[in-house]
Motif scaffolding. Structure first.
Motif, PDB file in Angstrom:
ATOM      1  N   VAL A 241       0.844  -1.192   0.000  1.00  0.00           N
ATOM      2  CA  VAL A 241       0.000   0.000   0.000  1.00  0.00           C
ATOM      3  C   VAL A 241       0.882   1.245   0.000  1.00  0.00           C
ATOM      4  O   VAL A 241       1.730   1.420   0.880  1.00  0.00           O
ATOM      5  CB  VAL A 241      -0.933   0.018   1.228  1.00  0.00           C
ATOM      6  CG1 VAL A 241      -1.800   1.269   1.235  1.00  0.00           C
ATOM      7  CG2 VAL A 241      -1.806  -1.231   1.246  1.00  0.00           C
ATOM      8  N   SER A 242       0.690   2.111  -0.989  1.00  0.00           N
ATOM      9  CA  SER A 242       1.482   3.337  -1.080  1.00  0.00           C
ATOM     10  C   SER A 242       0.681   4.582  -0.723  1.00  0.00           C
ATOM     11  O   SER A 242       1.238   5.580  -0.286  1.00  0.00           O
ATOM     12  CB  SER A 242       2.062   3.500  -2.489  1.00  0.00           C
ATOM     13  OG  SER A 242       1.028   3.570  -3.452  1.00  0.00           O
ATOM     14  N   GLU A 243      -0.650   4.531  -0.912  1.00  0.00           N
ATOM     15  CA  GLU A 243      -1.471   5.701  -0.605  1.00  0.00           C
ATOM     16  C   GLU A 243      -2.917   5.270  -0.395  1.00  0.00           C
ATOM     17  O   GLU A 243      -3.446   4.446  -1.136  1.00  0.00           O
ATOM     18  CB  GLU A 243      -1.400   6.724  -1.738  1.00  0.00           C
ATOM     19  CG  GLU A 243      -2.193   7.989  -1.495  1.00  0.00           C
ATOM     20  CD  GLU A 243      -2.115   8.968  -2.662  1.00  0.00           C
ATOM     21  OE1 GLU A 243      -2.971   9.873  -2.726  1.00  0.00           O
ATOM     22  OE2 GLU A 243      -1.214   8.799  -3.506  1.00  0.00           O
TER      23      GLU A 243
ATOM     24  N   VAL B 296      -1.818   0.851  -4.721  1.00  0.00           N
ATOM     25  CA  VAL B 296      -0.863  -0.162  -4.282  1.00  0.00           C
ATOM     26  C   VAL B 296       0.168  -0.390  -5.383  1.00  0.00           C
ATOM     27  O   VAL B 296      -0.081  -0.087  -6.552  1.00  0.00           O
ATOM     28  CB  VAL B 296      -1.574  -1.489  -3.930  1.00  0.00           C
ATOM     29  CG1 VAL B 296      -2.583  -1.282  -2.806  1.00  0.00           C
ATOM     30  CG2 VAL B 296      -2.277  -2.073  -5.166  1.00  0.00           C
ATOM     31  N   ASN B 297       1.308  -0.930  -4.995  1.00  0.00           N
ATOM     32  CA  ASN B 297       2.361  -1.289  -5.948  1.00  0.00           C
ATOM     33  C   ASN B 297       2.561  -2.794  -5.919  1.00  0.00           C
ATOM     34  O   ASN B 297       2.754  -3.380  -4.847  1.00  0.00           O
ATOM     35  CB  ASN B 297       3.668  -0.574  -5.625  1.00  0.00           C
ATOM     36  CG  ASN B 297       3.621   0.899  -5.959  1.00  0.00           C
ATOM     37  OD1 ASN B 297       3.220   1.725  -5.146  1.00  0.00           O
ATOM     38  ND2 ASN B 297       4.021   1.253  -7.165  1.00  0.00           N
ATOM     39  N   THR B 298       2.514  -3.425  -7.085  1.00  0.00           N
ATOM     40  CA  THR B 298       2.675  -4.871  -7.173  1.00  0.00           C
ATOM     41  C   THR B 298       4.154  -5.237  -7.115  1.00  0.00           C
ATOM     42  O   THR B 298       5.034  -4.377  -7.056  1.00  0.00           O
ATOM     43  CB  THR B 298       2.067  -5.398  -8.471  1.00  0.00           C
ATOM     44  OG1 THR B 298       2.839  -4.902  -9.591  1.00  0.00           O
ATOM     45  CG2 THR B 298       0.624  -4.942  -8.626  1.00  0.00           C
ATOM     46  N   LEU B 299       4.411  -6.550  -7.142  1.00  0.00           N
ATOM     47  CA  LEU B 299       5.794  -7.031  -7.131  1.00  0.00           C
ATOM     48  C   LEU B 299       6.555  -6.584  -8.376  1.00  0.00           C
ATOM     49  O   LEU B 299       7.781  -6.512  -8.363  1.00  0.00           O
ATOM     50  CB  LEU B 299       5.811  -8.563  -7.030  1.00  0.00           C
ATOM     51  CG  LEU B 299       5.255  -9.145  -5.717  1.00  0.00           C
ATOM     52  CD1 LEU B 299       5.139 -10.653  -5.824  1.00  0.00           C
ATOM     53  CD2 LEU B 299       6.147  -8.762  -4.543  1.00  0.00           C
TER      54      LEU B 299
ATOM     55  N   PHE C  32       7.403  -8.225   1.352  1.00  0.00           N
ATOM     56  CA  PHE C  32       7.173  -7.859  -0.038  1.00  0.00           C
ATOM     57  C   PHE C  32       8.077  -8.630  -0.989  1.00  0.00           C
ATOM     58  O   PHE C  32       7.719  -8.869  -2.135  1.00  0.00           O
ATOM     59  CB  PHE C  32       7.386  -6.357  -0.213  1.00  0.00           C
ATOM     60  CG  PHE C  32       6.776  -5.808  -1.475  1.00  0.00           C
ATOM     61  CD1 PHE C  32       5.451  -6.018  -1.778  1.00  0.00           C
ATOM     62  CD2 PHE C  32       7.543  -5.077  -2.363  1.00  0.00           C
ATOM     63  CE1 PHE C  32       4.887  -5.519  -2.947  1.00  0.00           C
ATOM     64  CE2 PHE C  32       6.986  -4.570  -3.530  1.00  0.00           C
ATOM     65  CZ  PHE C  32       5.664  -4.799  -3.817  1.00  0.00           C
ATOM     66  N   GLY C  33       9.251  -9.045  -0.514  1.00  0.00           N
ATOM     67  CA  GLY C  33      10.190  -9.763  -1.369  1.00  0.00           C
ATOM     68  C   GLY C  33      10.172 -11.263  -1.163  1.00  0.00           C
ATOM     69  O   GLY C  33      11.081 -11.961  -1.626  1.00  0.00           O
TER      70      GLY C  33
END
Length: 279
Positions: free
Chosen positions: A138-140, A148-151, A239-240
């Motif tokens: 989640v970025s904002e 959100v930003n995916t992998l 996330f990784g």
């Protein structure tokens, strides 16, 4: 024209609402105060976060709520400076508001969902979540949608109702190391204790696997193709984690090859039936 006459000069009017120079100046002053207040509040929260007195996700949620409230108050005050009464405007435009409300039901649902997310903080900025099998960070969090930003580092916009009305997995919610597992199937006849040793070795040598709680191996089943082992380990690299699992699997494959162990692979058996035909 003196100063008094200038500030009271009427620019235009709409019915009983009169727009004078002083009204415009007051509106500009109100929004200038709102912007300065928001700027000061942001600096205040940044200072609290840098001093470790509040979490960044909580600070963002509180800041967003205060921003929305400040703008609502500013708009109401700006309308009041023109001489218009909010209650009268709302009463006179009831039919229009009902029509707009019906046409924007989903929009208002997302707004309410955004307030719920910001107040309850079930999802916060920086959390790693899984939505419909998609792992993302989640970025904002906005009032209508969450970014959100995916992998693959692709920004995805998700309506807030998706995060409040449907099940999601929040890997960051418990603020503790998260447990993951890798399933390995070794062929029948393999040394089970040796397999356990190699799986633990592959996990313990990875930098993102925590030493405590320590990794564990369980022989979970005698499968149709071989012994089914599960390697359990803990990591903070949420996330990784797909890359972490990939690297551990490659190390397991190398250790199996070096120790003459083999993975169980699917086998298809074909039966040939011969038939004698009588002439």
């Amino acid at each position: 024209m003196n100063l008094k006459n200038f500030i009271e000069f009427e620019l235009f009017s709409i019915g009983t609402i009169h727009f004078r120079v002083i009204n415009i100046l007051l509106i500009l002053l109100i929004f200038a105060i709102v912007r300065l207040s928001i700027y000061a509040i942001k600096k205040y929260f940044d200072r609290l976060v840098s001093n470790g007195k509040i979490e960044s996700g909580k600070a963002h949620a509180l800041y967003q709520i205060i921003v929305y409230l400040a703008y609502v108050i500013g708009i109401v005050l700006a309308i009041e400076t023109t001489g218009a009464k909010i209650t009268v405007l709302l009463a006179g435009s009831t039919a229009i508001l009902v029509g707009i409300g019906l046409g924007l039901q989903d929009f208002f649902k997302d707004l309410v969902a955004g307030l719920i997310l910001l107040s309850e903080r079930s999802v916060a900025v920086g959390d790693v979540i899984e939505v419909n099998g998609m792992v993302c960070k989640v970025s904002e969090i906005g009032l209508r949608a969450t970014i959100v930003n995916t992998l693959d580092d692709i920004a995805v916009v998700i309506p807030n109702t998706r995060l409040t009305n449907f099940p999601i997995i929040n890997w960051s919610q418990n603020q503790k190391p998260t447990r993951f597992n890798i399933t390995v199937t070794a062929e029948f006849g393999s040394d089970a204790q040796l397999v356990e040793k190699l799986l633990l070795q592959a996990a313990s040598t990875h930098k993102d696997v925590l030493k405590k709680p320590h990794p564990r191996v369980m022989l979970n089943d005698f499968g149709t193709r071989g012994f089914v082992f599960d390697l359990y380990f803990y990591s903070n690299n949420l996330f990784g984690i797909p890359m972490v699992k990939s690297q551990i699997r490659m190390e397991i494959e190398k250790l199996f090859r070096d120790n003459n162990l083999r993975f169980a692979i699917p086998q298809n058996e074909v039966f040939l039936h011969s038939s004698n035909t009588k002439q």
